[in-house]
Design a protein around this motif. Sequence first.
Motif, mmCIF file in Angstrom:
data_model
loop_
_atom_site.group_PDB
_atom_site.id
_atom_site.type_symbol
_atom_site.label_atom_id
_atom_site.label_comp_id
_atom_site.label_asym_id
_atom_site.label_seq_id
_atom_site.Cartn_x
_atom_site.Cartn_y
_atom_site.Cartn_z
ATOM 1 N N GLN A 1 0.683 0.840 21.836
ATOM 2 C CA GLN A 1 2.087 0.598 22.139
ATOM 3 C C GLN A 1 2.689 1.776 22.901
ATOM 4 N N ALA A 2 3.619 1.454 23.800
ATOM 5 C CA ALA A 2 4.335 2.459 24.606
ATOM 6 C C ALA A 2 3.378 3.354 25.367
ATOM 7 N N GLY A 3 2.267 2.764 25.846
ATOM 8 C CA GLY A 3 1.316 3.543 26.626
ATOM 9 C C GLY A 3 0.602 4.613 25.842
ATOM 10 N N GLY A 4 0.528 4.453 24.525
ATOM 11 C CA GLY A 4 -0.119 5.450 23.683
ATOM 12 C C GLY A 4 0.824 6.498 23.161
ATOM 13 N N GLY A 5 2.121 6.401 23.484
ATOM 14 C CA GLY A 5 3.087 7.399 23.014
ATOM 15 C C GLY A 5 3.550 7.172 21.599
ATOM 16 N N MET A 6 3.132 6.060 20.955
ATOM 17 C CA MET A 6 3.520 5.780 19.577
ATOM 18 C C MET A 6 2.305 5.918 18.659
ATOM 19 N N LEU A 7 2.561 6.314 17.418
ATOM 20 C CA LEU A 7 1.526 6.409 16.396
ATOM 21 C C LEU A 7 1.754 5.333 15.347
ATOM 22 N N GLY A 8 0.652 4.775 14.817
ATOM 23 C CA GLY A 8 0.736 3.899 13.670
ATOM 24 C C GLY A 8 0.657 4.711 12.394
ATOM 25 N N LEU A 9 1.360 4.269 11.369
ATOM 26 C CA LEU A 9 1.401 4.997 10.101
ATOM 27 C C LEU A 9 1.261 4.016 8.952
ATOM 28 N N SER A 10 0.384 4.349 8.005
ATOM 29 C CA SER A 10 0.218 3.541 6.815
ATOM 30 C C SER A 10 -0.108 4.467 5.648
#
Length: 1049
Positions: A51-60
Motif C-alpha cells: 500500500q502507498a507504494g511501500g510507504g505503509m507498514l502492516g501491524l498485528s
Amino acid sequence: MNRFKTSKFKNTTPKVAKKDGWINNVRAGSFSCQGNHIKASSKLVAFNTEQAGGGMLGLSSLKPASDGQWTVTHISCHSDLVTDMDFSPFDESLLATCSGDETVKLWRLCDPELQPPSSPELTLRPGQGRLELVLFHPTSSGLLAVGATKGPLIWDTGRQDAPLAVLEQHGDQLHSLSWKPDGSLLASSCKDKMLRVFDPRAQLTPVQSAKSLQNNKDSRILWAKDDLLLTTGFDMMRSREVRLWDSRKLSSSVGSASLGTSNGMLIPLFDEDTGLLVLAGKGDTAIDCFEVSASEPFFSQVSHCLTDISTRGAAVVPKVALDVLSCEVMRVLQLTDGCVVPISYQVPRKNSNQEFHEDLYPDTVGTTPAMSAEEWWKGGNKQVEKVGLNPNKQHKTKAAPAKKKEPASGGSKGDPARGCSTSSSPLSTGSSGSAAASRSPSSTSGLSSSFLPGPGPSQSARPIPVMLGQTSKFRHIQGAVMHRDTHITNLRGLNLTTPGESNGFCVNRQRVAVPLAISGGQIAICERSQRGRLPDTALPTIQNSVNVVDLTWDPFNTHRLAVAGDDAKIRVWKVPEGGLKETLTEPEVLLQGHTEKIYSIEFHPLASGILASSSYDLTVRLWNLEAEEQVKLLTGHQDQIFCMAWSPDGKLLATVCKDGKVRIYEPRKSTAPVQEGAGPEGHRGARVVWVCEGKYLLVSGFDSRSERRLCLYSADSLSSGAIAATNIDTSPSTLIPFYDPDTSVVILTAKGDTRVHIYEIATEEPYFMECSSFNSAEPHKGLAFLPKSECNVRDVEIAVGLILTKTAVEPVAFRVPRVKKEFFQDDLYTDTAVCWEPALTASGWLSGSNGQHRKISLKPKDMTPVSEAPKEAPVRKYLPSSVYLEEKTDEQKKDELLSAMVAKLGNMDDPLPQDSFEGVDEDEWAKYLAQIVVMGAQVVGRAFARALKQEFAASQAAAQARNSAGQHSAAASSITGMSLQEAQQILHVCELTPEAIQKNYEHLFKVNDKSVGGSFYLQSKVVRAKERLDEELSIQTQDKQQSHQKTET
C-alpha cells in the motif's frame, strides 16, 4: 559441536501452524531493498505492505485476540518505500523505520485493534540520501546504526542534529549490518565483496576488512558465537552458500555449506542460546535449519521444512515470547503474499507441555538496557542482565531509575486504557549529544577510543513528546491528475526556457496563458472551457514583440494579462470575451520606466490596478494601471531580486535578493526597507510567500551545499534570522511555493521536477509538518493554482492546480481522504476570501485606505456539516458466530451431511466415461512402451553428445592461445580443447591427485544435472575438464618414468 558428541537439538522439528493460526489479510509487496520485510517483538509484528507504494507498514499482534482472530492495521510511515525496520530490544512497542525518503523515524506502537499512531516520536534526517538499514544497539538504549547507500552511521536518538560517527564510505552498495552481541563491534557486507568490522568508538575506518565474498550479488551478515561471523550469499557459480568467518581473520572462511542454485537471497536468523541457524530464501517454499558450531562440523543440518507458499520475508520471535513448556526453542514468522505463517521449532521430549526442561533453555538476554548511549560512547562495556525462562520462577530484572518527564504540549502520552505502552522510552535515558560532537572521516580519522569530547551544557535529555509537537490532519493528502477529458492537449512550440524568476505560465478561472518559443514573443491563450485536443493548424496568439520574461493575470479581471518583456517594458493586454479570435498586436497599456530587463511582476492582492515589478536595475517599481503611470520607486537592493510577495492585507511588500537578504517594505510610507534580515545562504535562486495570517515569511531557497531548503521568518523580527528551517532535497531548480491561507498548507514544486512536496506550516514546533507528496508521470514545466472556489468540496478537494507538460495542460486535484464524504467537512473548509473581487481601488490604496476581502462559505446548500452529523452507535468489530451460523441439532447436521454426500455420488446406474473408450492389447501396449523408452534414451544421448561437441569446438581455439606448458601438455590441451588451468578451475582442483579429481567430478556432475536445474552444457564442461586432468596425470607419470630411466643410465 564435537563430532562424537550428540547434540540435544539434532532432532528439532519444525511445525507449521494450521491455517487458523495464520495472520491473514496481509498484502506483502515485492520490493527491492536490503531489509527482511518483517520484524517481531514479544508483543507485535510489523511488516512491509504494497500500500502507498511501500510507504505503509502492516501491524498485528503476536498473539490472537480473545476470539482467536488477528487484527491487521496499517500505519502511514514514510512518503517513500520503507526499506527496513527494527524493534527495540528494550521496549516491545518501540519501532524504528528507515526509508527511501532519506529519514529515520521512531514509532510508539499500540494494540492493533486501537487507533494506530498518526505521527512518529522522533524523525532523524541524516542527509545521506536513500537509507537502507536501521539497527538498534544490543546493550545501550537509544543508539542506532543507520545504513545509507554506501556507508553506516552511528546515531544517538537523544540528539537530533548530527550522528555520533560517520563511518568510512564503502566502495559500493551496502548490503547488511550486524552488531556484535556485546555491542562493541559493527560488521558490514557490501556489493564490493568486502567484509568489514568497525570499532566506532576507536576509529572510523575498519579494524578488519578483506575481499572475502565470491559474488557481488545480495549478501547478509550476522554475528554468531564469540568472534565468529555468519554470511549468506552466492559463490562464483551463483550457488547460494552460507559461510562462517573468524572476525579476527577475514581472509578465508572457517567453514561453509552450499544450498543449491536459486535467485532468492538467503535470510539468516540465528539464536545465540541454542546455536540454531534458520535460512529462508526469498521466493522459496523451503526453510532450512542448521546447528552452528565453532569446530568441525561447522554446519550440521537439523531440518528441511517445506511450506505451502513462497517466502517474501522472515523474522524470529524474541526468546521471552516462546512456549517453553512445549519445548519450543525457536519460532520463525514467514511473510508471504497474503499472510504471516508461524513456524515453531520444537525439541521432542517426554512430558512436554507438563514440565520445564532447563537444559534446553539457558538464561537469555533480558529487556533492561545495560547503559545509556552516552555511557557506551564514553567506553562502557556493560552487558545486559540475563534472565531465566522458567515460568515457575518469576524472573525480575533491575528496573532503570524512573525519570521525571515534562508534560507534552503537542503529543499524547501512552494511555493504558488504549493499549499503548506506558514504559519509559529508552530514548530518554540519556543524551550522548551532551558528550560528543559529530564525527566524520575527514576530521576524526585515526581517533583512539580514549578520545572523549567533553559534555556541553546546551544538550539535555528531553522526552520525545516534548520534541514531537503537533501533527497535521492533511498528512494523508492525495494528489491525482484528473480525467483526460479535462486536459488541453496538442500544445505545440512551448517556450520551456523562461527565466527562473517566472512561474513559466499563468492561469485564472477562465483561461490559460502559455509563452511560445516563436519569434516575436508570442503567447497562446487557451480557454479552459474548450478542453480536448487543439487543432494542428496555427492558433491566434498575443504578439508581444519581444521575448516574454514574466506574465500574470489580473486577479480581478479575467481578461487582463500583464506581460514583462526583456526590453524593460510592461505590456498589458485585454483578451476579448470568448477568447482570441485573431492575433493581438497592440497592448491596452504600455508601462515604461525600468532601465534594465525586468525580473518579475506581481499584482496587488486587494487593490485593483496596482502592479509591482522588479528589474535588473535593482529597483522595485509600483504602477497604477488606471493612470498608466509609475507611482512608487523602492530601493535598497544590492544584487538581483529573486522574488516579491505582497502581504495578505496589502500593506507590506517582501523581497528576497541574491545579496543574501530578506527585506520588507511599506511602500506608502518609505522607499527604503523597514526590516532586513539574513536570507538563504545559497545564491542559485529563492522564492518568498507570506504565511500564517501574514505574521510569518516562508522562503524557499538553497543552503551553502546547494540543497533546497525552507526557512520560516517572523515578519516582526527579520533581523533575528529564521526561526525554523528544513532541508528538502538536492536539485538545481528553485522550489515555487503555493500557500493556501485557509488550511496553512504549502505546496511546492520546481520546473523540471516530477515530485510535488506538501507541508502544513505551524507557528510552533515542529513548524513544518510533512504530508504525503504527489508524483507526476513526467517532468512538468510549471504548476499554477486556481481560486478556492474551483475546488469540489464533495470530493474533499482543498486545492486544484494545472500542470504544464511539453504538450498539454493537465488539471490536478489535491484531496484529503475522509470516510463521511457525504457531509461537508467544515473542519477543513473555513470561510474563504473572495480573492477575485477587489476590496480597494488603486487611488484609494495610494491615499492610505486599507481593506479586506469579504468571505464566503463553500458549503453547498444540500450538504450537512460533518460537525452536525448524527453520532453513530459503536459497532462491534467482530459479530458473534450466532449471527452467521444458525444453531442446529445433531440430527439436522447429520441429515444435511448425508444429503450432500448422496448428491455428489450421482446416479449409480449411469455408465462411467472410461467405459466408452477403446483399449489396446497388452502385447501392443508393451511394444509402444519399449519404443518410448528407447526414443527417450536416444534423445537424451544425442542432446548430451551435441552439447559435448559444441563445448569442444568453442574452447579448442582458446586453449591453443592460453597454453604455456610443455610439449606433451600443450598437445593434450590442443587435442581436448581445454587448457590445464581452465580444467583445474572448473573442477576446483589445486593439487592434481586422482582422489580429488574424482571426488569433485562426481559432485559437480551431480549438481549440474538437468533434473535439478543444470544443463547438458555444464555437464559436458565437467566431463571435458576431468578428461584433461586425467590426461595430465598420465603425462606426468610418463615424464617421471623417463627421468628415472635417464638417471639410472
